[in-house]
Scaffold this active site. Structure first.
Site, PDB file in Angstrom:
ATOM      1  N   CYS A 287       0.818  -1.216   0.000  1.00 19.73           N
ATOM      2  CA  CYS A 287       0.000   0.000   0.000  1.00 19.73           C
ATOM      3  C   CYS A 287       0.848   1.260   0.000  1.00 19.73           C
ATOM      4  O   CYS A 287       0.985   1.930   1.011  1.00 19.73           O
ATOM      5  CB  CYS A 287      -0.946  -0.006   1.189  1.00 19.73           C
ATOM      6  SG  CYS A 287      -0.430  -1.033   2.554  1.00 19.73           S
ATOM      7  N   ILE A 288       1.489   1.568  -1.106  1.00 20.12           N
ATOM      8  CA  ILE A 288       2.298   2.785  -1.216  1.00 20.12           C
ATOM      9  C   ILE A 288       1.521   3.823  -2.020  1.00 20.12           C
ATOM     10  O   ILE A 288       1.133   3.562  -3.123  1.00 20.12           O
ATOM     11  CB  ILE A 288       3.642   2.503  -1.939  1.00 20.12           C
ATOM     12  CG1 ILE A 288       4.472   1.492  -1.170  1.00 20.12           C
ATOM     13  CG2 ILE A 288       4.395   3.794  -2.155  1.00 20.12           C
ATOM     14  CD1 ILE A 288       4.965   1.967   0.178  1.00 20.12           C
TER      15      ILE A 288
END
Lengths: 101, 421
Positions: A100-101
């Site tokens: 989850c960047i």
């Protein structure tokens, strides 16, 4: 048995050291997150997550989980509501996935 | 004769071609080195422009130029689809069957959207009430739909991460608020922003500032929303955990993947087709003579042009070191720098890297002139001026005075507890 209060955790509740984890601690982490009681289906996912982390150094994404853990995405959301990848990582005692960047 | 092959002539590939052609000009002139760059289509898109096309701020013509004109003459440009990359034999096979043997290969093929990945998205209603703005065609179709929209529920949804330019969907929401306000329709339009993240943005500090902006602009925020299916006829987007969001107009940011040939090359990429890359040296993990840059990598930095620009400075150095047989430098720090359009002639500016969250302060110097993490008119002018900077300074691969590849700590207000020298 390491009690939940005795282990170091991040601000988001992930274990600082994956080595602090054991199956009893997982049950405590699950209860804290409103998940469980842990069934064989939960364990299929948790074991898969932990093994992936130990081999690759990062937890699997929801996409890989759905394809390879033996539990499809639909059921993953029933077992670990809202964010299965994140929630299952926390219960499996591994760091927050980098996905989850 | 040494042969360098660059795959992809978008932002990252073009910058690398220009930088390497300059650094290796003597070797190229002497005939000991040659560079080839491959891309499948003839048009270079100014991608930040895609955000403005739906609102009629830019036309398609203003956002595109010919690819060849952005590349140096000393580099051979081949327009072709890439069939495969074989790292065992150091060869690239093109769609027409031509085989390029390389000594060093740079993968810069970026990302592509795959709307088919969301059940129902390309079904009934696609291009009619369900849109995307990550392609020229999509952005143009959406422009027409927004012109004709007279009121109702506008839903903006990020299907899954990572995506190109993680702030673009938020900017879209801000600009939609402005667009409908200007048209006197804002009270007839509800705007909802649904994201799989647990906040408005990928970085928590930034999410807090942005959440405040969303509230002020009456944009509803739905977090941890993982879209499972969409029904374009009923106008319903449903999450895996069975939350339903109704819409009259859906702006979807579909699943992103890397180029198809990456998934077919053993050991090259991850499940999404992004190249497994060392985050500091930008060397691919599959083999030492393969490198990757820009959106094509799996490094935990934003997929954005500014990142490609900063990476290019580091990668050029490492390519030259590799050619000379010297050790690589772990020089890339994840630096990103993004303007965030907030509408009404204002914009926010953020500057961050792998370790440092976007912080308040000033940029590029401690005195300014641009404020960080705060709305201002100057930031908006900066964003508009950036189009000229892009074509005339960024693509040619020039360094920007005062803005080095490594993120500067000066000018940023660090929280006292975490400040380090």
């Amino acid at each position: 048995m390491p009690a939940l209060t005795a282990v170091a955790r991040t601000a988001e509740g992930f274990l600082e050291r994956a080595s602090d984890w054991d199956r009893d601690l997982a049950a405590e982490l699950a209860a804290e997150s409103g998940v469980g009681p842990l069934t064989d289906r939960h364990w299929l996912v948790l074991d898969y997550m932990r093994n992936t982390y130990l081999v690759k150094g990062d937890g699997p994404t929801i996409r890989t989980l759905g394809k390879e853990s033996g539990v499809d995405i639909k059921e993953l959301y029933q077992l670990f509501p809202k964010g299965p990848a994140k929630l299952a990582a926390r219960i499996a005692g591994i760091p927050k996935p980098h996905g989850c960047i | 004769m040494r042969h360098l092959v660059i795959l992809g002539a978008g932002t990252a590939g073009t910058v690398m071609a220009n930088r390497l052609a300059r650094s290796l000009r003597r070797e190229i002139a002497a005939g000991t080195t040659r560079i080839t760059i491959v891309d499948q289509d003839p048009v270079h898109i100014y991608q930040p422009g895609l955000l403005f096309i739906p609102f009629g701020v830019y036309t398609v013509d203003q956002a595109v130029r010919g690819r060849a004109a952005q590349l140096p003459k000393a580099v051979r440009y081949v327009q072709s689809r890439i069939e495969s990359l074989d790292t065992a034999t150091d060869t690239v096979t093109l769609a027409d069957g031509e085989v390029l043997s390389y000594d060093l290969c740079i993968v810069a093929t970026g990302t592509r959207i795959v709307p088919e990945e969301l059940d129902g998205l390309t079904g009934a209603g696609w291009g009619e009430r369900m849109f995307e703005f990550y392609t020229l065609e999509g952005a143009e179709r959406l422009a027409k739909a927004l012109q004709e929209f007279k009121g109702g529920r506008l839903l903006i949804n990020v299907v899954e991460m990572p995506i190109k330019c993680p702030v673009a969907p938020l900017e879209f929401a801000f600009l939609a608020d402005w667009f409908f306000t200007e048209r006197g329709l804002r009270d007839k339009v509800s705007i909802t922003y649904a994201t799989p993240l647990d906040g408005a943005f990928t970085k928590p500090a930034c999410s807090r500032s942005l959440a405040y902006l969303l509230e002020g602009k009456r944009i509803a925020l739905e977090t941890e929303f993982n879209a499972g299916r969409v029904d374009g006829t009923a106008g319903e987007l449903v999450s895996w955990d069975e939350r339903t969001l109704p819409f009259d107009l859906l702006v979807s940011i579909p699943t992103h993947k890397g180029a198809e040939f990456i998934t077919r090359a053993p050991g090259l990429g991850n499940e999404m087709g992004f190249v497994l890359t060392d985050p500091r040296t930008l060397q691919a993990k599959v083999k030492p003579n393969v490198f990757a840059i820009g959106d094509a990598t799996d490094v935990p930095a934003s997929k954005a042009g500014s990142v490609a620009h900063f990476e290019a400075e580091v990668l050029t150095g490492n390519v030259l070191r590799f050619l000379e047989g010297k050790p690589l430098e772990p020089g890339f720090d994840g630096h990103a720098n993004c303007f965030i359009e907030t509408g009404h002639h204002k914009a926010l500016l953020i500057d961050f890297n792998y370790e440092t969250e976007p912080l308040p302060g000033n940029f590029p110097f401690a005195w300014g002139p641009m404020p960080l993490l705060k709305e201002s008119r100057l930031n908006h002018l900066g964003k508009l001026a950036f189009r000229h900077v892009y074509w005339n300074a960024l693509l040619p691969g020039h360094d920007f005075p005062g803005i080095p590849a490594r993120m500067k700590r000066a000018g940023k207000r660090f929280p006292v507890a975490t400040a380090t020298p």
